[in-house]
Write a protein that holds these residues in place. Structure first.
Motif, PDB file in Angstrom:
ATOM      1  N   ALA A  94      17.945 -14.852   0.324  1.00 17.22           N
ATOM      2  CA  ALA A  94      17.525 -13.451   0.359  1.00 17.22           C
ATOM      3  C   ALA A  94      16.044 -13.327   0.037  1.00 17.22           C
ATOM      4  CB  ALA A  94      18.356 -12.628  -0.623  1.00 17.22           C
ATOM      5  N   VAL A  95      15.573 -14.180  -0.859  1.00 17.32           N
ATOM      6  CA  VAL A  95      14.149 -14.176  -1.212  1.00 17.32           C
ATOM      7  C   VAL A  95      13.308 -14.523   0.010  1.00 17.32           C
ATOM      8  CG1 VAL A  95      12.370 -15.258  -2.630  1.00 17.32           C
ATOM      9  CG2 VAL A  95      14.601 -14.720  -3.625  1.00 17.32           C
ATOM     10  N   LEU A  96      13.778 -15.482   0.808  1.00 15.05           N
ATOM     11  CA  LEU A  96      13.062 -15.869   2.023  1.00 15.05           C
ATOM     12  C   LEU A  96      12.945 -14.689   2.976  1.00 15.05           C
ATOM     13  CD1 LEU A  96      11.764 -17.934   3.901  1.00 15.05           C
ATOM     14  CD2 LEU A  96      14.060 -18.590   4.665  1.00 15.05           C
ATOM     15  N   LEU A  97      14.033 -13.925   3.130  1.00 13.46           N
ATOM     16  CA  LEU A  97      14.006 -12.759   4.010  1.00 13.46           C
ATOM     17  C   LEU A  97      13.029 -11.701   3.496  1.00 13.46           C
ATOM     18  CD1 LEU A  97      17.832 -12.378   4.770  1.00 13.46           C
ATOM     19  CD2 LEU A  97      16.061 -13.382   6.228  1.00 13.46           C
ATOM     20  N   VAL A  98      12.971 -11.535   2.170  1.00 10.27           N
ATOM     21  CA  VAL A  98      12.042 -10.568   1.588  1.00 10.27           C
ATOM     22  C   VAL A  98      10.600 -10.993   1.853  1.00 10.27           C
ATOM     23  CG1 VAL A  98      11.193  -9.572  -0.568  1.00 10.27           C
ATOM     24  CG2 VAL A  98      13.644  -9.789  -0.187  1.00 10.27           C
ATOM     25  N   GLY A 118      -5.550  -2.398  -1.272  1.00 16.35           N
ATOM     26  CA  GLY A 118      -4.741  -2.019  -2.429  1.00 16.35           C
ATOM     27  C   GLY A 118      -3.513  -1.223  -2.032  1.00 16.35           C
ATOM     28  N   PHE A 119      -3.684  -0.240  -1.118  1.00 17.15           N
ATOM     29  CA  PHE A 119      -2.550   0.553  -0.661  1.00 17.15           C
ATOM     30  C   PHE A 119      -1.607  -0.272   0.208  1.00 17.15           C
ATOM     31  CE2 PHE A 119      -4.923   4.591  -1.557  1.00 17.15           C
ATOM     32  CZ  PHE A 119      -3.963   5.135  -2.382  1.00 17.15           C
ATOM     33  N   VAL A 120      -2.137  -1.248   0.943  1.00 21.52           N
ATOM     34  CA  VAL A 120      -1.277  -2.118   1.755  1.00 21.52           C
ATOM     35  C   VAL A 120      -0.290  -2.855   0.866  1.00 21.52           C
ATOM     36  CG1 VAL A 120      -1.220  -4.182   3.198  1.00 21.52           C
ATOM     37  CG2 VAL A 120      -2.907  -2.404   3.643  1.00 21.52           C
ATOM     38  N   ILE A 121      -0.775  -3.387  -0.246  1.00 17.96           N
ATOM     39  CA  ILE A 121       0.091  -4.108  -1.173  1.00 17.96           C
ATOM     40  C   ILE A 121       1.134  -3.184  -1.774  1.00 17.96           C
ATOM     41  CG2 ILE A 121       0.149  -5.356  -3.369  1.00 17.96           C
ATOM     42  CD1 ILE A 121      -2.583  -6.504  -2.673  1.00 17.96           C
ATOM     43  N   ILE A 122       0.723  -1.982  -2.168  1.00 21.80           N
ATOM     44  CA  ILE A 122       1.656  -1.034  -2.787  1.00 21.80           C
ATOM     45  C   ILE A 122       2.728  -0.605  -1.795  1.00 21.80           C
ATOM     46  CG2 ILE A 122       1.852   1.251  -3.820  1.00 21.80           C
ATOM     47  CD1 ILE A 122      -1.086   0.842  -4.759  1.00 21.80           C
ATOM     48  N   ILE A 123       2.314  -0.194  -0.594  1.00 26.47           N
ATOM     49  CA  ILE A 123       3.259   0.282   0.417  1.00 26.47           C
ATOM     50  C   ILE A 123       4.224  -0.824   0.827  1.00 26.47           C
ATOM     51  CG2 ILE A 123       3.471   1.140   2.790  1.00 26.47           C
ATOM     52  CD1 ILE A 123       0.747   2.524   2.372  1.00 26.47           C
ATOM     53  N   THR A 124       3.691  -2.016   1.063  1.00 26.10           N
ATOM     54  CA  THR A 124       4.537  -3.132   1.487  1.00 26.10           C
ATOM     55  C   THR A 124       5.540  -3.505   0.408  1.00 26.10           C
ATOM     56  OG1 THR A 124       2.723  -3.994   2.840  1.00 26.10           O
ATOM     57  CG2 THR A 124       4.529  -5.511   2.330  1.00 26.10           C
ATOM     58  N   THR A 125       5.085  -3.551  -0.836  1.00 25.35           N
ATOM     59  CA  THR A 125       5.977  -3.917  -1.940  1.00 25.35           C
ATOM     60  C   THR A 125       7.110  -2.914  -2.092  1.00 25.35           C
ATOM     61  OG1 THR A 125       4.175  -5.014  -3.132  1.00 25.35           O
ATOM     62  CG2 THR A 125       6.114  -4.365  -4.411  1.00 25.35           C
ATOM     63  N   ILE A 126       6.782  -1.622  -2.107  1.00 27.41           N
ATOM     64  CA  ILE A 126       7.815  -0.583  -2.263  1.00 27.41           C
ATOM     65  C   ILE A 126       8.777  -0.599  -1.081  1.00 27.41           C
ATOM     66  CG2 ILE A 126       8.207   1.899  -2.367  1.00 27.41           C
ATOM     67  CD1 ILE A 126       5.622   2.173  -3.928  1.00 27.41           C
ATOM     68  N   LEU A 127       8.241  -0.727   0.130  1.00 29.53           N
ATOM     69  CA  LEU A 127       9.069  -0.694   1.331  1.00 29.53           C
ATOM     70  C   LEU A 127      10.016  -1.883   1.394  1.00 29.53           C
ATOM     71  CD1 LEU A 127       9.763   0.583   4.065  1.00 29.53           C
ATOM     72  CD2 LEU A 127       7.899  -0.752   5.073  1.00 29.53           C
ATOM     73  N   VAL A 128       9.475  -3.084   1.253  1.00 35.42           N
ATOM     74  CA  VAL A 128      10.294  -4.289   1.401  1.00 35.42           C
ATOM     75  C   VAL A 128      11.271  -4.444   0.240  1.00 35.42           C
ATOM     76  CG1 VAL A 128      10.240  -6.800   1.588  1.00 35.42           C
ATOM     77  CG2 VAL A 128       8.514  -5.433   2.758  1.00 35.42           C
ATOM     78  N   ALA A 129      10.789  -4.246  -0.988  1.00 36.02           N
ATOM     79  CA  ALA A 129      11.681  -4.367  -2.144  1.00 36.02           C
ATOM     80  C   ALA A 129      12.756  -3.285  -2.114  1.00 36.02           C
ATOM     81  CB  ALA A 129      10.881  -4.282  -3.443  1.00 36.02           C
ATOM     82  N   TYR A 167      13.468  -7.684  -6.640  1.00 32.35           N
ATOM     83  CA  TYR A 167      12.803  -8.085  -5.401  1.00 32.35           C
ATOM     84  C   TYR A 167      11.305  -7.799  -5.389  1.00 32.35           C
ATOM     85  CZ  TYR A 167      17.282  -9.022  -3.168  1.00 32.35           C
ATOM     86  OH  TYR A 167      18.500  -9.553  -2.842  1.00 32.35           O
ATOM     87  N   VAL A 168      10.795  -7.058  -6.362  1.00 31.73           N
ATOM     88  CA  VAL A 168       9.365  -6.753  -6.403  1.00 31.73           C
ATOM     89  C   VAL A 168       8.478  -7.995  -6.353  1.00 31.73           C
ATOM     90  CG1 VAL A 168       7.549  -5.960  -7.985  1.00 31.73           C
ATOM     91  CG2 VAL A 168       9.437  -4.444  -7.404  1.00 31.73           C
TER      92      VAL A 168
END
Length: 289
Positions: free
Chosen positions: A183-187, A210-221, A281-282
């Motif tokens: 599952a970690v690999l998929l994340v 900075g916003f790319v990291i925030i948006i991607t983290t919230i979305l994927v996690a 998952y964060v």
């Protein structure tokens, strides 16, 4: 005895990170000295600001003579991702850790230190983080001095070569987790896909890193947490202004508060399954980015 062993283990795990930091650090020292800062001003920034991106952005604002509001907002945006890391780490720390230890751990929340802490099985002692911070945190006394002095010594091509050491160091943070959990690999793959969209799509490419990291983290996690909930399988766990020191104070204050508040506010164990899964998952998209 347990505290001593945790501290020793933290030192051992922090040595590879320290080597990567040391190689990359010279870049900031060279830019700071060439931009007009004194050696001690460059050292003070490194002692009080733990984010490489925050250091470089703050340096540009200082040299340009920007406003303090601009400095505060820039540091807030760049450091927002550490708010997520601190929330995740708040559930990783042992429940009996005092407020003082949580404030101390918050000072050393960086991408790499968070990575090794999050990858440890079970709960983590604050003394483990202290051990990692003692050798791998950019606020040590030796590294900032080397940063500043290197500004007048090292040629540019050496600085460029050192980035490869840092990148491989970050990759090692999540390799073991990928081997143990598919599952970690998929994340991680999902985070790569989303970040690629921000890099390649013309409209999205204008979004700050900075916003790319925030948006991607919230979305994927968040998607990973939703999927885990549906499956009912929770994972285991140059001209310098006279107020340059005020600039540095603003940088340091914003950088620390964004890390400290989540650790202070989320001391209790979170029981909500979705939030627990989200915080689990964060680390994965953060490590990939």
């Amino acid at each position: 005895l347990m505290k001593k062993e945790s501290f020793k283990q933290g030192i051992t795990d922090g040595i590879p990170i320290a080597l990567g930091y040391l190689a990359v650090s010279f870049t900031f020292g060279m830019m700071a000295v060439q931009g007009g800062l004194s050696i001690w001003q460059a050292v003070l920034i490194s002692l009080t600001n733990l984010t490489s991106a925050g250091q470089f952005a703050g340096l540009d604002i200082i040299i340009a003579g920007g406003s303090l509001w601009e400095m505060a907002l820039t540091q807030l945006i760049i450091n927002l991702r550490y708010c997520l890391m601190s929330f995740s780490l708040s559930q990783k720390l042992r429940r009996d850790e005092t407020w003082g230890h949580r404030y101390g751990v918050a000072f050393g929340v960086t991408d790499e230190i968070f990575g090794v802490s999050a990858s440890k099985p079970g709960k983590v002692s604050a003394f483990y983080n202290y051990g990692v911070m003692s050798v791998a945190s950019r606020d040590g006394p030796l590294e900032p001095c080397l940063e500043a002095i290197s500004g007048s010594i090292l040629p540019d091509f050496i600085t460029e070569c050192t980035w490869s050491c840092h990148l491989w160091n970050v990759f090692g943070c999540h390799y073991s987790a990928i081997k143990k959990n598919k599952a970690v690999l998929l994340v991680v793959l999902g985070a790569m896909a989303v970040s690629a969209l921000f890099a390649w799509v013309p409209v999205l490419s204008k979004v700050s890193s900075g916003f790319v990291i925030i948006i991607t983290t919230i979305l994927v996690a968040g998607l990973a947490a939703c999927f885990a909930r549906l499956m009912k399988k929770m994972p285991r766990r140059k001209l310098m202004k006279p107020n340059v020191y005020i600039y540095i104070l603003v940088m340091a204050g914003v950088t620390y508060l964004i890390r400290m508040l989540p650790l202070a506010l989320a001391k209790k164990e979170i029981t909500n399954p979705f939030i627990k899964s989200f915080l689990f998952y964060v680390p994965m998209p953060v490590w990939q980015l």
